[in-house]
Design a protein around this motif. Structure first.
Motif, PDB file in Angstrom:
ATOM      1  N   SER A   1      26.778  28.851  43.749  1.00 38.92           N
ATOM      2  CA  SER A   1      26.524  29.692  42.577  1.00 38.92           C
ATOM      3  C   SER A   1      25.985  28.856  41.427  1.00 38.92           C
ATOM      4  O   SER A   1      26.323  27.681  41.270  1.00 38.92           O
ATOM      5  CB  SER A   1      27.814  30.383  42.133  1.00 38.92           C
TER       6      SER A   1
ATOM      7  N   GLN B   1      26.456  32.226  36.976  1.00 38.93           N
ATOM      8  CA  GLN B   1      27.286  33.055  37.848  1.00 38.93           C
ATOM      9  C   GLN B   1      28.754  32.661  37.751  1.00 38.93           C
ATOM     10  O   GLN B   1      29.642  33.520  37.718  1.00 38.93           O
ATOM     11  CB  GLN B   1      26.790  32.938  39.293  1.00 38.93           C
TER      12      GLN B   1
ATOM     13  N   GLU C   1      16.387  34.100  35.684  1.00 35.43           N
ATOM     14  CA  GLU C   1      16.562  35.486  36.129  1.00 35.43           C
ATOM     15  C   GLU C   1      18.016  35.783  36.483  1.00 35.43           C
ATOM     16  O   GLU C   1      18.528  36.867  36.191  1.00 35.43           O
ATOM     17  CB  GLU C   1      15.649  35.781  37.323  1.00 35.43           C
ATOM     18  N   ILE C   2      18.676  34.829  37.114  1.00 39.00           N
ATOM     19  CA  ILE C   2      20.089  35.029  37.444  1.00 39.00           C
ATOM     20  C   ILE C   2      20.918  35.128  36.164  1.00 39.00           C
ATOM     21  O   ILE C   2      21.808  35.982  36.040  1.00 39.00           O
ATOM     22  CB  ILE C   2      20.604  33.898  38.344  1.00 39.00           C
TER      23      ILE C   2
ATOM     24  N   SER D   1      20.411  38.517  34.672  1.00 37.45           N
ATOM     25  CA  SER D   1      21.105  39.579  35.410  1.00 37.45           C
ATOM     26  C   SER D   1      22.592  39.591  35.105  1.00 37.45           C
ATOM     27  O   SER D   1      23.212  40.650  34.969  1.00 37.45           O
ATOM     28  CB  SER D   1      20.874  39.416  36.916  1.00 37.45           C
ATOM     29  N   ARG D   2      23.179  38.392  34.969  1.00 33.53           N
ATOM     30  CA  ARG D   2      24.605  38.337  34.626  1.00 33.53           C
ATOM     31  C   ARG D   2      24.845  38.921  33.229  1.00 33.53           C
ATOM     32  O   ARG D   2      25.861  39.570  32.988  1.00 33.53           O
ATOM     33  CB  ARG D   2      25.110  36.896  34.670  1.00 33.53           C
TER      34      ARG D   2
ATOM     35  N   VAL E   1      20.673  45.267  39.530  1.00 38.49           N
ATOM     36  CA  VAL E   1      20.869  43.831  39.359  1.00 38.49           C
ATOM     37  C   VAL E   1      21.264  43.186  40.680  1.00 38.49           C
ATOM     38  O   VAL E   1      20.810  42.079  41.006  1.00 38.49           O
ATOM     39  CB  VAL E   1      21.941  43.572  38.282  1.00 38.49           C
ATOM     40  N   SER E   2      22.096  43.864  41.450  1.00 34.52           N
ATOM     41  CA  SER E   2      22.554  43.314  42.722  1.00 34.52           C
ATOM     42  C   SER E   2      21.401  43.069  43.676  1.00 34.52           C
ATOM     43  O   SER E   2      21.361  42.051  44.369  1.00 34.52           O
ATOM     44  CB  SER E   2      23.575  44.262  43.349  1.00 34.52           C
TER      45      SER E   2
ATOM     46  N   ARG F   1      18.240  42.469  42.893  1.00 34.48           N
ATOM     47  CA  ARG F   1      17.476  41.320  42.407  1.00 34.48           C
ATOM     48  C   ARG F   1      18.235  40.029  42.659  1.00 34.48           C
ATOM     49  O   ARG F   1      17.664  39.019  43.060  1.00 34.48           O
ATOM     50  CB  ARG F   1      17.218  41.496  40.900  1.00 34.48           C
ATOM     51  N   ASP F   2      19.567  40.059  42.435  1.00 34.35           N
ATOM     52  CA  ASP F   2      20.385  38.866  42.665  1.00 34.35           C
ATOM     53  C   ASP F   2      20.346  38.440  44.122  1.00 34.35           C
ATOM     54  O   ASP F   2      20.318  37.245  44.431  1.00 34.35           O
ATOM     55  CB  ASP F   2      21.836  39.132  42.250  1.00 34.35           C
TER      56      ASP F   2
ATOM     57  N   ASN G   1      17.158  36.618  44.679  1.00 31.71           N
ATOM     58  CA  ASN G   1      17.171  35.320  43.998  1.00 31.71           C
ATOM     59  C   ASN G   1      18.158  34.350  44.633  1.00 31.71           C
ATOM     60  O   ASN G   1      17.901  33.145  44.699  1.00 31.71           O
ATOM     61  CB  ASN G   1      17.497  35.507  42.519  1.00 31.71           C
ATOM     62  N   ASN G   2      19.288  34.859  45.089  1.00 31.93           N
ATOM     63  CA  ASN G   2      20.250  33.986  45.771  1.00 31.93           C
ATOM     64  C   ASN G   2      19.661  33.417  47.052  1.00 31.93           C
ATOM     65  O   ASN G   2      19.908  32.259  47.406  1.00 31.93           O
ATOM     66  CB  ASN G   2      21.533  34.748  46.076  1.00 31.93           C
TER      67      ASN G   2
END
Length: 721
Positions: free
Chosen positions: A287, A291, A385-386, A389-390, A550-551, A553-554, A557-558
């Motif tokens: 993470s 995150q 971006e992460i 999103s958070r 968001v999930s 996109r995450d 990105n993850n």
């Protein structure tokens, strides 16, 4: 010990939205010096852990660190000797005749399953004196990882062929299903596609499954869980947390296997290299700092509060209904395990040193990406971006989580009101826009279910609703219109009592009339719980839509983050745990704690000391057969020990082996210091694996249980007539 089951609590999705005070203040010279010292802290080499996959074992590291170079045959034999125990623990073959070793707490429900009338085997234990006495456990299975195939290119090609976050995830899932079906048919075994590095790598794991598993030996509960909740996640420790089963073949005979771990004659020495081989459940070590800060500020505080609230509910209920004490106490013990786990993880997230180490890793990792134009173009956007999103989820956290009433310890009547409001919202949508649960026949069935009136325990309802109102107010604030409508100037307990007394949902006759007139009856009802639900539902739905977007996109990105990590570090950094087979290296070593030092080993002497030091506490009570051990029973025998191996929930039942592939122990827990291992591995700060010593199991079998046949089999590696 943490198990995979514990991770189900994370699915409750929760967070505490912590508002900071406004304004800034000049730092004092001392504060500046402290900040500068903190910023000088750097990431350690193994912050991401040592849970190595069998796909990419770190041979050079083993050679450099321990002067040990296992060949492929060694790795294959170690892999094939290990097992996955059902869907929640680890295990291993420890005899050529199919003998299986795992933890007592892993096999507890299986022991209960084979109890017959008049028996209480989970409490009293089980000893099969002969093969014929071994009892089959219906539904129990173990799985052996027989083959690994890299399918990364196939999956990533399918994702790269489409545009859009949701479309890429859909293409991924479709391709995973295709590969699993194809390889299962091709091999005749079960195929599971495993994701590593957040989707940076994909492997097909082929499992051979064994369904005829029989119970051989289980100590009493007071031995398998000696010390109870007070000793859980601690060391020094004194428990015989072991169970033995046996796999039988299709002809009903003990399975013959060439892959198994032999038994060490003496166990491990202090400082000796040992390996755990098992299936760690999940970690979040890859993470980003953003995150982890979200988990620290939002997710974990709420989960901790949720568990605390539920335990409070149970304790208050016991005061009102003392006759329920035994049943409720068992639930409290179960929750207490999770309370400790999340408290320990939250302590780690709030540890400035550990968090600075993660930030330093983030910074260096990102710096290496940005230093290479081609990698910067592909991955450079991920961190920002992460973080964005958070922040979006933080902003909707009050409605997303403060209005999520159906989580642990929920009120049945408030949940019923929320279901009514949800149905109203779905009915108002065009047919094609409704969620699947409310389309066509599903909607008719849902409406029909309204007529079923179930009356929950009102004392439990009052306690539960009080806690859920407290949660709502703490998340939304006193000035929120929904809070004002629900509380009307009262405290939580008063408001809960009033709402239940005024609600028609608690009256079977009025509820039947409501169901008959639905949906208009619910749309116009002035019932206070339904009114709360009508106001809360659209707010929560809007927040959930933000979280879903968001999930998606995450997730993309993850996956990119995992690919980037692999580009920079290759296999020198192990992927996060995925309840798949890993091998972890470590040494037997004590540690400093509470101003003193924990030894590497404890002995049976210590167990008896705990027993006599707490004569009135059932947690340290010994069963009758243990209270007066025979003269030949050696109290100096090592019972438990600690090592620097890297484990997490799911590793329960993992064998500890030496470089000769011999069993020296059985992992059953981590200590308090290991709980931050969810996001960082820090053995220098006391993170330790706690195991049962191999000699302790043999000593107990020979002299307490008189199960010499099992002790002989372990030493010989086969059944000895």
């Amino acid at each position: 010990m943490r198990t995979i089951f514990q991770k189900g609590i994370v699915l409750l999705i929760a967070a505490a939205f912590i508002a900071g005070c406004g304004g800034t203040q000049e730092l004092t010279p001392y504060q500046k010096a402290k900040q500068a010292k903190l910023e000088s802290i750097e990431a350690e080499r193994f912050d991401n852990g040592r849970m190595w996959t069998f796909d990419y074992p770190p041979m050079e590291y083993f050679k450099d660190e321990y002067n040990f170079t296992p060949d492929q045959q060694w790795m294959d034999d170690v892999r094939m000797s290990a097992l996955r125990f059902a869907t929640y623990c680890s295990a291993s073959f420890v005899s050529e005749d199919g003998l299986v070793m795992t933890n007592h707490h892993c096999g507890r429900q299986s022991v209960e399953a084979v109890s017959i009338e008049g028996e209480n085997l989970p409490v009293d234990g089980f000893v099969a004196m002969t093969l014929a006495d071994e009892r089959k456990v219906d539904g129990l299975f173990v799985e052996q990882l027989v083959e690994i195939r890299d399918v990364t290119n196939e999956v990533i090609a399918a994702m790269d062929a489409v545009d859009g976050d949701r479309e890429r995830l859909s293409a991924r899932d479709k391709k995973i299903g295709e590969i699993e079906e194809r390889l299962s048919e091709e091999t005749g075994n079960r195929c599971q596609l495993v994701t590593f590095f957040n989707g940076g790598k994909y492997s097909a794991y082929i499992y051979k499954r064994y369904d005829d598993v029989r119970l051989v030996f289980s100590p009493e509960l007071s031995l398998g869980f000696f010390g109870g909740d007070d000793d859980n996640f601690t060391f020094p420790r004194y428990t015989l947390d072991c169970n033995f089963f046996r796999v039988y073949d299709e002809d009903g005979k003990p399975l013959k296997t060439k892959h198994f771990y032999k038994w060490s004659a003496n166990g491990p020495a202090e400082g000796e290299l040992v390996f755990t081989v098992g299936n760690p459940g999940s970690t979040s070590r890859l993470s980003t700092s953003a995150q982890l800060e979200f988990n620290r500020d939002v997710q974990f505080p709420w989960i901790a509060n949720l568990l605390d609230d539920y335990v409070d509910i149970l304790k208050e209920y016991i005061k009102l209904h003392p006759e329920q004490k035994e049943e409720m106490t068992n639930q409290i013990f179960s929750m207490a395990n999770s309370q400790k786990a999340y408290k320990g993880q939250l302590d780690g997230l709030e540890n400035d040193v550990l968090m600075q180490r993660r930030k330093d890793f983030d910074s260096k990792f990102r710096g290496q990406i940005m230093a290479k134009p081609n990698l910067a173009a592909e991955y450079g956007h991920i961190w920002d971006e992460i973080a964005a999103s958070r922040q979006k989820v933080r902003e909707v956290a009050p409605d997303l989580l403060g209005l999520r009433f159906e989580v642990l310890g929920g009120s049945e009547y408030l949940n019923r009101a929320m279901n009514l409001a949800r149905m109203l919202g779905e009915i108002d949508k065009p047919e094609e826009e409704r969620s699947k649960a409310y389309q066509d026949n599903a909607l008719k069935l849902t409406l029909r279910s309204l007529s079923k009136f179930v009356s929950p325990d009102m004392d439990m309802e009052r306690l539960a609703l009080t806690k859920k109102l407290k949660m709502m107010r703490s998340m939304l604030g006193d000035s929120d219109p929904l809070v004002q409508m629900a509380f009307q100037g009262q405290n939580c307990a008063e408001a809960a009592k009033r709402l239940l007394s005024e609600s028609i949902l608690t009256d079977s006759v009025k509820y039947a009339a409501l169901a008959e007139g639905f949906p208009e009856s619910a749309r116009t009802s002035n019932d206070p719980l339904i009114a709360i639900a009508r106001m809360a539902t659209p707010r929560r739905d809007a927040a959930q839509q933000v979280a879903r977007d968001v999930s998606a996109r995450d997730a993309v990105n993850n996956a990119l983050l995992g690919r980037a990590l692999f580009e920079i570090y290759g296999t020198s950094v192990p992927p996060d745990a995925t309840f798949t087979l890993r091998i972890s290296d470590g040494i037997v070593d004590g540690y400093r704690y509470n101003g003193t030092k924990a030894p590497s080993f404890t002995t049976y002497f210590g167990m008896y000391d705990r027993h006599y030091s707490f004569p009135k506490d059932e947690q340290w009570s010994l069963p009758e057969r243990w209270k007066n051990p025979p003269a030949e029973f050696d109290l100096r025998t090592p019972l438990n020990f600690v090592s620097t191996n890297d484990i997490i929930g799911g590793n329960s039942g993992s064998p500890l082996i030496n470089r000769n592939k011999e069993v020296v122990g059985l992992a059953f827990d981590g200590n308090i210091e290991s709980l931050p291992g969810e996001f960082i591995f820090a053995p220098e700060m006391g993170n330790r694996t706690v195991s049962v010593h191999s000699s302790a199991m043999i000593e107990a079998m020979n002299h307490i249980y008189r199960l010499e046949r099992l002790a002989r089999e372990l030493r010989a590696g086969k059944i000895v007539e």
